[in-house]
Write a protein that holds these residues in place. Structure first.
Motif, PDB file in Angstrom:
ATOM      1  N   MET A  42     178.528  -0.756 106.325  1.00 27.53           N
ATOM      2  CA  MET A  42     177.238  -0.935 105.664  1.00 27.53           C
ATOM      3  C   MET A  42     176.309   0.239 105.918  1.00 27.53           C
ATOM      4  O   MET A  42     175.459   0.556 105.092  1.00 27.53           O
ATOM      5  CB  MET A  42     176.586  -2.247 106.097  1.00 27.53           C
ATOM      6  N   ARG A  43     176.452   0.889 107.059  1.00 29.69           N
ATOM      7  CA  ARG A  43     175.600   2.045 107.365  1.00 29.69           C
ATOM      8  C   ARG A  43     175.839   3.204 106.409  1.00 29.69           C
ATOM      9  O   ARG A  43     175.000   4.103 106.293  1.00 29.69           O
ATOM     10  CB  ARG A  43     175.855   2.508 108.789  1.00 29.69           C
ATOM     11  N   LEU A  44     176.971   3.225 105.714  1.00 25.98           N
ATOM     12  CA  LEU A  44     177.289   4.299 104.776  1.00 25.98           C
ATOM     13  C   LEU A  44     176.739   4.046 103.373  1.00 25.98           C
ATOM     14  O   LEU A  44     176.933   4.858 102.475  1.00 25.98           O
ATOM     15  CB  LEU A  44     178.813   4.498 104.689  1.00 25.98           C
ATOM     16  N   ASP A  45     176.081   2.915 103.176  1.00 29.33           N
ATOM     17  CA  ASP A  45     175.608   2.574 101.839  1.00 29.33           C
ATOM     18  C   ASP A  45     174.603   3.607 101.322  1.00 29.33           C
ATOM     19  O   ASP A  45     173.755   4.094 102.069  1.00 29.33           O
ATOM     20  CB  ASP A  45     174.949   1.191 101.860  1.00 29.33           C
ATOM     21  N   LYS A  46     174.683   3.910 100.025  1.00 27.98           N
ATOM     22  CA  LYS A  46     173.853   4.955  99.419  1.00 27.98           C
ATOM     23  C   LYS A  46     172.365   4.615  99.424  1.00 27.98           C
ATOM     24  O   LYS A  46     171.529   5.493  99.269  1.00 27.98           O
ATOM     25  CB  LYS A  46     174.332   5.212  97.972  1.00 27.98           C
ATOM     26  N   VAL A  48     180.314 -13.131  97.722  1.00 34.28           N
ATOM     27  CA  VAL A  48     180.138 -13.334  99.165  1.00 34.28           C
ATOM     28  C   VAL A  48     178.926 -12.545  99.655  1.00 34.28           C
ATOM     29  O   VAL A  48     178.126 -13.040 100.460  1.00 34.28           O
ATOM     30  CB  VAL A  48     181.404 -12.927  99.935  1.00 34.28           C
ATOM     31  N   GLY A  49     178.769 -11.317  99.152  1.00 33.87           N
ATOM     32  CA  GLY A  49     177.659 -10.469  99.566  1.00 33.87           C
ATOM     33  C   GLY A  49     176.308 -11.049  99.203  1.00 33.87           C
ATOM     34  O   GLY A  49     175.350 -10.963  99.995  1.00 33.87           O
ATOM     35  N   MET A  50     176.192 -11.637  98.015  1.00 33.22           N
ATOM     36  CA  MET A  50     174.924 -12.269  97.630  1.00 33.22           C
ATOM     37  C   MET A  50     174.575 -13.399  98.575  1.00 33.22           C
ATOM     38  O   MET A  50     173.413 -13.568  98.980  1.00 33.22           O
ATOM     39  CB  MET A  50     175.020 -12.820  96.199  1.00 33.22           C
ATOM     40  N   THR A  95     175.695  -4.204  99.237  1.00 36.66           N
ATOM     41  CA  THR A  95     175.893  -3.544 100.527  1.00 36.66           C
ATOM     42  C   THR A  95     176.881  -4.348 101.379  1.00 36.66           C
ATOM     43  O   THR A  95     177.816  -3.792 101.970  1.00 36.66           O
ATOM     44  CB  THR A  95     174.562  -3.376 101.268  1.00 36.66           C
ATOM     45  N   PHE A  96     176.684  -5.641 101.437  1.00 35.72           N
ATOM     46  CA  PHE A  96     177.669  -6.502 102.098  1.00 35.72           C
ATOM     47  C   PHE A  96     179.010  -6.453 101.358  1.00 35.72           C
ATOM     48  O   PHE A  96     180.072  -6.305 101.966  1.00 35.72           O
ATOM     49  CB  PHE A  96     177.174  -7.948 102.137  1.00 35.72           C
ATOM     50  N   GLY A  97     178.946  -6.601 100.031  1.00 38.05           N
ATOM     51  CA  GLY A  97     180.168  -6.702  99.235  1.00 38.05           C
ATOM     52  C   GLY A  97     181.040  -5.470  99.295  1.00 38.05           C
ATOM     53  O   GLY A  97     182.269  -5.565  99.427  1.00 38.05           O
TER      54      GLY A  97
END
Length: 366
Positions: A323-327, A274-276, A252-254
């Motif tokens: 990030m708000r668009l993440d599935k 980076v996201g992890m 989600t970050f990535g």
């Protein structure tokens, strides 16, 4: 898993269906093995302008006697688009591909995702075979049947679950992989261990230098262990209704970082790295995990030559909006993959956006 000195074979079992993942050297030239997976007389090879000059001729030798053609993408994530899916479908139409045709994906994750989605769309679904030529594709995107394309609004927002007939992971193709892309693939290996396999994480720490140097034996072992882990998760949750979502640790970050950089600033694996670390820092902020686990993850990523910081110039508010668009999100709230320490990832719903924004601000200022 069946082991030999030069070949690992892993089955992805999905109820009455299953397919093999073969990992080892010389597999593109092992035509008897993969040609047997083609059922019809039509084949479309989808590749890109970087990979095709290196390996298309070897695949073509295995297609002798079939009616086949090649469709080439330009290289890069920015070309995983609906327009190119349309062109791939036009290529299938020009080939006269029937319901027993096969699409062969020769390349990295972009090629595999677009080829699989095109195969899922043609006549409501035809066979496809994954021939990943990047480490990232071998350990992640080629296995599990996730296919799709990007939209300007975000990555992988359109797609389908469509499992391949087989995955042919010829590690010889990694010899031509640029160092940066090779390292990006190692991020997905680390991700599998960070989610649910503490002993594998410790093994990666012990073999980090050998993996960074591309030593063959530990490389094959790392690929096989990551694929075996993912195959088990996919078998239990094919369409990501529960456990499979854990495989998105850092994504989600990535994905937000990749999209913000217009797919040119960070490679996918770099975004995952980076996201992890951001997910680990958020977990620590929320009182779920210890600082020692975050530090241990950062040390391993750095030893493997992976980035651990948000690229300069990226705005935390803009990243949060992406990030708000993440599935994975539900009912308008953030649903993230966080952890309680190495090997103990979990799905967390209703994450407070203020804590996410604070984590992003802190990482941007660092």
């Amino acid at each position: 898993m069946t082991d030999t000195p030069t070949l690992r074979s892993i089955d992805v079992a999905l109820g009455q269906r299953s397919y093999p993942v073969w990992i080892g050297p010389g597999l593109l030239d092992d035509r008897a093995r993969w040609r047997a997976m083609l059922r019809g007389r039509h084949a479309l090879v989808i590749s890109n302008t970087t990979v095709a000059p290196l390996y298309l001729e070897r695949v073509a030798a295995g297609l002798e006697g079939l009616q086949w053609s090649a469709f080439l993408l330009d290289d890069g994530e920015a070309h995983k688009t609906f327009d190119n899916v349309g062109r791939a479908l036009d290529a299938l139409a020009q080939l006269g591909a029937t319901r027993d045709a096969c699409v062969v994906a020769l390349g990295g994750g972009v090629v595999g995702d677009l080829a699989g989605f095109s195969a899922a769309c043609w006549m409501r679904g035809i066979d496809f075979i994954q021939m990943p030529t990047t480490l990232l594709a071998m350990v992640d995107s080629s296995v599990g049947g996730k296919t799709g394309v990007n939209l300007p609004a975000g990555k992988n927002l359109v797609g389908a679950f469509h499992q391949p007939r087989a995955v042919i992971a010829d590690i010889d193709t990694l010899a031509t992989l640029p160092q940066r892309e090779y390292r990006a693939g190692l991020a997905e290996v680390v991700k599998g261990a960070a989610i649910g396999d503490l002993p594998f994480f410790a093994w990666l720490e012990q073999h980090a230098d050998a993996l960074a140097a591309r030593d063959t034996a530990p490389l094959i072992e790392a690929i096989a262990r990551k694929v075996q882990y993912k195959a088990g998760v996919v078998a239990r949750d094919e369409t990501e209704q529960g456990e499979r979502a854990l495989l998105n640790l850092g994504h989600t970050f990535g994905h937000a970082l990749e999209t913000a950089g217009k797919y040119t600033t960070l490679l996918h694996g770099e975004g995952v790295a980076v996201g992890m670390l951001l997910a680990a820092r958020l977990s620590e902020r929320l009182g779920m995990s210890a600082a020692a686990d975050t530090a241990r993850l950062q040390r391993l990523l750095e030893r493997l030559g992976l980035p651990v910081a948000i690229p300069p110039g990226m705005d935390p508010q803009a990243l949060l909006a992406l990030m708000r668009l993440d599935k994975k999100n539900t009912a308008g709230t953030l649903r993230l993959i966080l952890w309680r320490g190495i090997g103990r990832a979990e799905i967390v719903g209703g994450v407070d956006e203020r804590e996410v924004l604070a984590t992003l601000h802190e990482a941007t200022a660092a």
